[in-house]
Write a protein that holds these residues in place. Structure first.
Motif, PDB file in Angstrom:
ATOM      1  N   LEU A   1       3.359  28.287 -10.218  1.00 56.90           N
ATOM      2  CA  LEU A   1       4.565  27.928  -9.485  1.00 56.90           C
ATOM      3  C   LEU A   1       4.632  26.418  -9.306  1.00 56.90           C
ATOM      4  O   LEU A   1       3.604  25.739  -9.278  1.00 56.90           O
ATOM      5  CB  LEU A   1       4.567  28.582  -8.098  1.00 56.90           C
ATOM      6  N   ASP A   2       5.849  25.893  -9.152  1.00 54.61           N
ATOM      7  CA  ASP A   2       6.009  24.487  -8.799  1.00 54.61           C
ATOM      8  C   ASP A   2       7.269  24.316  -7.969  1.00 54.61           C
ATOM      9  O   ASP A   2       8.149  25.177  -7.976  1.00 54.61           O
ATOM     10  CB  ASP A   2       6.060  23.602 -10.056  1.00 54.61           C
ATOM     11  N   ASP A   3       7.329  23.201  -7.247  1.00 52.07           N
ATOM     12  CA  ASP A   3       8.479  22.949  -6.370  1.00 52.07           C
ATOM     13  C   ASP A   3       9.552  22.095  -7.044  1.00 52.07           C
ATOM     14  O   ASP A   3      10.460  21.600  -6.389  1.00 52.07           O
ATOM     15  CB  ASP A   3       8.020  22.292  -5.067  1.00 52.07           C
ATOM     16  N   ASN A   4       9.420  21.909  -8.359  1.00 51.79           N
ATOM     17  CA  ASN A   4      10.388  21.164  -9.158  1.00 51.79           C
ATOM     18  C   ASN A   4      10.455  19.678  -8.798  1.00 51.79           C
ATOM     19  O   ASN A   4      11.417  18.996  -9.144  1.00 51.79           O
ATOM     20  CB  ASN A   4      11.787  21.792  -9.051  1.00 51.79           C
ATOM     21  N   SER A   5       9.442  19.167  -8.107  1.00 51.06           N
ATOM     22  CA  SER A   5       9.389  17.740  -7.785  1.00 51.06           C
ATOM     23  C   SER A   5       8.633  17.015  -8.889  1.00 51.06           C
ATOM     24  O   SER A   5       7.965  17.632  -9.729  1.00 51.06           O
ATOM     25  CB  SER A   5       8.682  17.511  -6.449  1.00 51.06           C
ATOM     26  N   THR A   6       8.721  15.698  -8.900  1.00 47.94           N
ATOM     27  CA  THR A   6       7.997  14.903  -9.900  1.00 47.94           C
ATOM     28  C   THR A   6       6.510  15.209  -9.851  1.00 47.94           C
ATOM     29  O   THR A   6       5.851  15.356 -10.885  1.00 47.94           O
ATOM     30  CB  THR A   6       8.226  13.403  -9.650  1.00 47.94           C
ATOM     31  N   TYR A   7       5.980  15.328  -8.643  1.00 47.83           N
ATOM     32  CA  TYR A   7       4.554  15.618  -8.471  1.00 47.83           C
ATOM     33  C   TYR A   7       4.242  17.083  -8.762  1.00 47.83           C
ATOM     34  O   TYR A   7       3.417  17.403  -9.615  1.00 47.83           O
ATOM     35  CB  TYR A   7       4.116  15.271  -7.055  1.00 47.83           C
TER      36      TYR A   7
ATOM     37  N   ASP B   1       0.877  -1.159   0.000  1.00 47.88           N
ATOM     38  CA  ASP B   1       0.000   0.000   0.000  1.00 47.88           C
ATOM     39  C   ASP B   1       0.921   1.217   0.000  1.00 47.88           C
ATOM     40  O   ASP B   1       1.521   1.550   1.004  1.00 47.88           O
ATOM     41  CB  ASP B   1      -0.881  -0.028   1.252  1.00 47.88           C
ATOM     42  N   GLY B   2       1.051   1.891  -1.141  1.00 48.14           N
ATOM     43  CA  GLY B   2       1.967   3.031  -1.241  1.00 48.14           C
ATOM     44  C   GLY B   2       2.678   2.989  -2.585  1.00 48.14           C
ATOM     45  O   GLY B   2       2.366   2.138  -3.424  1.00 48.14           O
ATOM     46  N   HIS B   3       3.564   3.891  -2.777  1.00 47.96           N
ATOM     47  CA  HIS B   3       4.018   4.957  -1.899  1.00 47.96           C
ATOM     48  C   HIS B   3       3.093   6.157  -2.069  1.00 47.96           C
ATOM     49  O   HIS B   3       2.148   6.096  -2.833  1.00 47.96           O
ATOM     50  CB  HIS B   3       5.449   5.338  -2.228  1.00 47.96           C
ATOM     51  N   PHE B   4       3.394   7.245  -1.354  1.00 48.01           N
ATOM     52  CA  PHE B   4       2.541   8.432  -1.448  1.00 48.01           C
ATOM     53  C   PHE B   4       2.995   9.354  -2.581  1.00 48.01           C
ATOM     54  O   PHE B   4       2.248   9.621  -3.507  1.00 48.01           O
ATOM     55  CB  PHE B   4       2.544   9.194  -0.117  1.00 48.01           C
ATOM     56  N   CYS B   5       4.215   9.840  -2.508  1.00 47.85           N
ATOM     57  CA  CYS B   5       4.730  10.786  -3.503  1.00 47.85           C
ATOM     58  C   CYS B   5       5.080  10.085  -4.810  1.00 47.85           C
ATOM     59  O   CYS B   5       5.641   8.993  -4.803  1.00 47.85           O
ATOM     60  CB  CYS B   5       5.972  11.502  -2.964  1.00 47.85           C
ATOM     61  N   SER B   6       4.777  10.733  -5.918  1.00 52.00           N
ATOM     62  CA  SER B   6       5.117  10.165  -7.221  1.00 52.00           C
ATOM     63  C   SER B   6       6.615   9.924  -7.356  1.00 52.00           C
ATOM     64  O   SER B   6       7.048   8.934  -7.951  1.00 52.00           O
ATOM     65  CB  SER B   6       4.650  11.105  -8.344  1.00 52.00           C
ATOM     66  N   ALA B   7       7.415  10.831  -6.801  1.00 50.93           N
ATOM     67  CA  ALA B   7       8.871  10.698  -6.886  1.00 50.93           C
ATOM     68  C   ALA B   7       9.363   9.450  -6.176  1.00 50.93           C
ATOM     69  O   ALA B   7      10.452   8.940  -6.476  1.00 50.93           O
ATOM     70  CB  ALA B   7       9.553  11.929  -6.292  1.00 50.93           C
TER      71      ALA B   7
END
Length: 284
Positions: free
Chosen positions: A164-170, A94-100
């Motif tokens: 804006l974005d935080d430059n993360s995969t998500y 069950d997971g993960h949470f973040c796409s990265a």
């Protein structure tokens, strides 16, 4: 969560012919770090589902054993956590949470033949580039991005927009979808930029948007940074319409942003408890 775990574990138990008295189920999420609020929510639901299933007799007469691991929403730690779950002998995750985290971890589960079901990884690449073992129970960035762009175009036709974005995969993934769909709709984005996740000082970012007369800010990222950005906005007297995605749908956002988050718009899936089946048609 309970139905997903029950049905999946039953199928895997039948398919693999497990002879053990217990079935191990993994849970991987950010139990520490800036996104820990989501990890805690995941683990709470996971533990409750395992408990309910075991009280009802388990799966095929076997008790489920929870095996939680922390990935801190970090890609390298996620791979390490995935290898730990594989070594522990889990039959599903069950997971993960973040796409990265989900994307690199999915390769580990694919190699081991372990089913992975993410409740929150929305980047399309997670399943588009995934395997027969890769699933999600949430929407995708390209869906949310389209909905957000259409809403902005319809309800804020005169807005001066910043994305804006935080430059993360998500975060960048969903912000890019908003940019793409706004462009398709002929809506101009006045200011595009990425910020550094985990930064503590967003005063320069706010100053730039204030100078440019931005009236609507779309943010792709996570609640901890969003909250600080909005708080800094209030400090500088900058109060645009804020718009974001499902990672903002948590009370933890208000713990960081306070009243600065009031009126923020978000896209997220419909709550299952409020989803009603369509009415049955009358017999002819």
């Amino acid at each position: 969560m309970r139905n997903i775990l029950f049905g999946t574990a039953a199928l895997l138990a039948l398919g693999t012919g497990l002879a053990h008295a217990q079935i191990k189920i993994g849970m991987a999420g950010p139990l520490t770090g800036s996104n820990a609020a989501f990890g805690v929510q995941m683990k709470t639901g996971f533990d409750l589902a395992i408990s309910d299933i075991n009280k009802a007799g388990g799966v095929l007469g076997k008790q489920l054993v929870p095996v939680p691991v922390d990935d801190a929403c970090d890609p390298k730690q996620a791979v390490s956590a995935a290898n730990t779950l594989v070594s522990d002998g889990v039959v599903m995750v069950d997971g993960h949470f973040c796409s990265a985290s989900s994307i690199p971890a999915s390769k580990v589960y694919e190699d081991a033949g372990i089913l992975q079901i993410s409740p929150a990884s929305t980047n399309p690449a997670y399943t588009d580039d995934g395997s027969p073992y890769t699933f999600r129970t949430c929407g995708r960035d390209d869906q949310q991005g389209k909905v957000a762009a259409e809403y902005i175009a319809k309800h804020f036709p005169k807005a001066k927009i910043a994305v804006l974005d935080d430059n993360s995969t998500y975060g960048k993934g969903i912000a890019d979808q908003v940019r793409l769909n706004l462009k398709k709709l002929g809506v101009k984005v006045a200011y595009n930029t990425s910020y550094t996740a985990g930064d503590k000082d967003y005063s320069a970012l706010i100053s730039r948007m204030k100078e440019q007369g931005i009236t609507l800010v779309y943010m792709g990222g996570y609640y901890s940074d969003m909250g600080l950005i909005m708080r800094e906005g209030v400090t500088q007297g900058f109060t645009p319409q804020y718009f974001s995605e499902d990672a903002a749908v948590t009370s933890a956002l208000w713990q960081v942003a306070g009243s600065a988050a009031e009126g923020m718009l978000m896209t997220f899936r419909r709550r299952p408890r409020r989803t009603r089946p369509p009415p049955r048609s009358s017999p002819n």
